[in-house]
Scaffold this motif. Structure first.
Motif, PDB file in Angstrom:
ATOM      1  N   GLU A 194       2.858   5.885  -5.937  1.00 35.61           N
ATOM      2  CA  GLU A 194       2.586   5.915  -7.373  1.00 35.61           C
ATOM      3  C   GLU A 194       1.384   6.799  -7.693  1.00 35.61           C
ATOM      4  OE1 GLU A 194       2.167   1.870  -8.493  1.00 35.61           O
ATOM      5  OE2 GLU A 194       4.324   1.500  -8.627  1.00 35.61           O
ATOM      6  N   GLU A 195       0.373   6.758  -6.827  1.00 32.74           N
ATOM      7  CA  GLU A 195      -0.797   7.607  -7.058  1.00 32.74           C
ATOM      8  C   GLU A 195      -0.430   9.086  -6.945  1.00 32.74           C
ATOM      9  OE1 GLU A 195      -3.788   6.381  -4.378  1.00 32.74           O
ATOM     10  OE2 GLU A 195      -4.204   4.472  -5.389  1.00 32.74           O
ATOM     11  N   GLN A 196       0.401   9.421  -5.949  1.00 23.96           N
ATOM     12  CA  GLN A 196       0.792  10.819  -5.779  1.00 23.96           C
ATOM     13  C   GLN A 196       1.655  11.306  -6.946  1.00 23.96           C
ATOM     14  OE1 GLN A 196       2.587  11.418  -1.963  1.00 23.96           O
ATOM     15  NE2 GLN A 196       0.809  10.704  -0.821  1.00 23.96           N
ATOM     16  N   LEU A 197       2.455  10.416  -7.524  1.00 20.30           N
ATOM     17  CA  LEU A 197       3.324  10.800  -8.635  1.00 20.30           C
ATOM     18  C   LEU A 197       2.634  10.674  -9.991  1.00 20.30           C
ATOM     19  CD1 LEU A 197       6.701   9.173  -7.504  1.00 20.30           C
ATOM     20  CD2 LEU A 197       5.991  11.554  -7.288  1.00 20.30           C
ATOM     21  N   GLY A 198       1.418  10.160  -9.997  1.00 21.67           N
ATOM     22  CA  GLY A 198       0.676  10.045 -11.246  1.00 21.67           C
ATOM     23  C   GLY A 198       0.994   8.810 -12.056  1.00 21.67           C
ATOM     24  N   ARG A 210       0.824  -1.215   0.000  1.00 21.05           N
ATOM     25  CA  ARG A 210       0.000   0.000   0.000  1.00 21.05           C
ATOM     26  C   ARG A 210       0.855   1.262   0.000  1.00 21.05           C
ATOM     27  NH1 ARG A 210      -0.204  -1.987   5.210  1.00 21.05           N
ATOM     28  NH2 ARG A 210       0.513  -0.560   6.845  1.00 21.05           N
ATOM     29  N   VAL A 211       2.078   1.175   0.551  1.00 20.37           N
ATOM     30  CA  VAL A 211       2.955   2.348   0.561  1.00 20.37           C
ATOM     31  C   VAL A 211       3.359   2.705  -0.863  1.00 20.37           C
ATOM     32  CG1 VAL A 211       5.184   3.231   1.337  1.00 20.37           C
ATOM     33  CG2 VAL A 211       3.784   1.851   2.877  1.00 20.37           C
ATOM     34  N   TRP A 212       3.776   1.687  -1.636  1.00 19.75           N
ATOM     35  CA  TRP A 212       4.174   1.948  -3.021  1.00 19.75           C
ATOM     36  C   TRP A 212       2.979   2.421  -3.848  1.00 19.75           C
ATOM     37  CZ3 TRP A 212       8.965   2.747  -3.473  1.00 19.75           C
ATOM     38  CH2 TRP A 212       9.909   2.002  -2.768  1.00 19.75           C
ATOM     39  N   ARG A 228      -0.398   4.433 -16.139  1.00 21.49           N
ATOM     40  CA  ARG A 228      -0.587   3.035 -16.517  1.00 21.49           C
ATOM     41  C   ARG A 228      -1.976   2.799 -17.101  1.00 21.49           C
ATOM     42  NH1 ARG A 228       2.362   1.610 -11.817  1.00 21.49           N
ATOM     43  NH2 ARG A 228       0.417   1.301 -10.680  1.00 21.49           N
ATOM     44  N   GLN A 229      -2.985   3.489 -16.557  1.00 23.30           N
ATOM     45  CA  GLN A 229      -4.332   3.338 -17.106  1.00 23.30           C
ATOM     46  C   GLN A 229      -4.389   3.828 -18.548  1.00 23.30           C
ATOM     47  OE1 GLN A 229      -7.020   5.326 -14.470  1.00 23.30           O
ATOM     48  NE2 GLN A 229      -6.821   3.797 -12.825  1.00 23.30           N
ATOM     49  N   LEU A 230      -3.731   4.968 -18.827  1.00 19.28           N
ATOM     50  CA  LEU A 230      -3.712   5.479 -20.197  1.00 19.28           C
ATOM     51  C   LEU A 230      -2.989   4.515 -21.134  1.00 19.28           C
ATOM     52  CD1 LEU A 230      -2.967   9.265 -19.539  1.00 19.28           C
ATOM     53  CD2 LEU A 230      -5.140   8.241 -20.227  1.00 19.28           C
TER      54      LEU A 230
END
Length: 264
Positions: A72-76, A66-68, A81-83
């Motif tokens: 990753e969410e904060q850095l976009g 969950r930390v990683w 990856r979704q795109l």
């Protein structure tokens, strides 16, 4: 609160902040004090310097998944990856386009795969044939596993300083296995023909010997029935070879001291 009027409290709060036992609102409030007060920042930096060597003793820890994910969410990265996944999905050929491909038996990749498969089957058949005519080698017995040693359960630590406030030793106390561990941070050693002795200083009463240290290197000494809660302060003295002749305290100069603090 003006912490400058209570230096012992400020020092204790700084120690608990660095160790991680100061939490919640108290931790946030102390952080605000440190942001605007150079004296409090200095106390924090002093404890960080003292406790930094403890990182060498701890095992490596893998951060939770969950930390990683949060990083990753904060850095976009997650959105990127979704795109990329959507772009790959859009580039995938449609069933109509796939139906326009040549028959499978005209595909070069099919014949390459067929050749590789035939070669692999031939190799397997050869190995099986050789094994069938060779005598079986005796099975080696599996060596017995060695029981794991019990892990250390450190409850208290102390950073011992010299008279110049330089950290020279790290003491960790494992009450579960009745062990006191010494980790040298410098090459401090006793004079020739002398010994260094570790003492526990209780709040009341005479000092209690915790053992004579080796002249060099790290060491693990038995704690016996002693408990770390009994000694808020530890000290090291220079004694005659083999230790102090007085069982109730040092006979030589005390050269290192430090507070024994709980780790949680």
């Amino acid at each position: 609160m003006n912490l400058h009027r209570y230096p012992e409290l400020m020092d204790r709060l700084a120690a608990e902040f660095v160790i991680g036992t100061l939490r919640g609102g108290a931790r946030r409030r102390f952080q605000r004090y440190a942001d605007h007060d150079p004296v409090i920042r200095g106390a924090l930096q002093d404890w960080e310097r003292r406790l930094a060597p403890m990182a060498e003793l701890g095992p490596a820890a893998t951060p939770p998944t969950r930390v990683w994910q949060a990083i990753e969410e904060q850095l976009g990265f997650a959105a990127r990856r979704q795109l990329e996944s959507r772009a790959a999905e859009a580039a995938r050929p449609t069933p109509a386009a796939q139906s326009e491909r040549r028959p499978w038996f005209e595909s070069l990749s099919f014949w390459r795969g067929w050749a590789i498969g035939v070669t692999a089957l031939a190799a397997i058949a050869f190995v099986l044939a050789v094994r069938s005519i060779l005598p079986l080698s005796p099975t080696q017995p599996t060596p017995p596993t060695v029981a794991q040693q019990p892990e250390s359960e450190i409850s208290h630590v102390a950073v011992l300083d010299n008279k110049d406030a330089q950290a020279v030793m790290l003491i960790s106390w494992d009450p579960v296995h009745a062990k006191v561990k010494l980790h040298r941070l410098t090459d401090a050693a006793p004079p020739a023909g002398r010994s260094m002795q570790l003492w526990g200083l209780p709040a009341n009463g005479h000092p209690v010997s915790l053992g004579v240290m080796p002249d060099h290197g790290d060491a693990t000494m038995p704690a016996g029935e002693q408990q770390p809660q009994q000694y808020p302060v530890l000290a090291v003295s220079i004694e005659p070879s083999g230790g102090s002749p007085n069982p109730n305290g040092p006979t030589g100069p005390v050269v290192f001291t430090g507070k024994l603090l709980p780790v949680s």
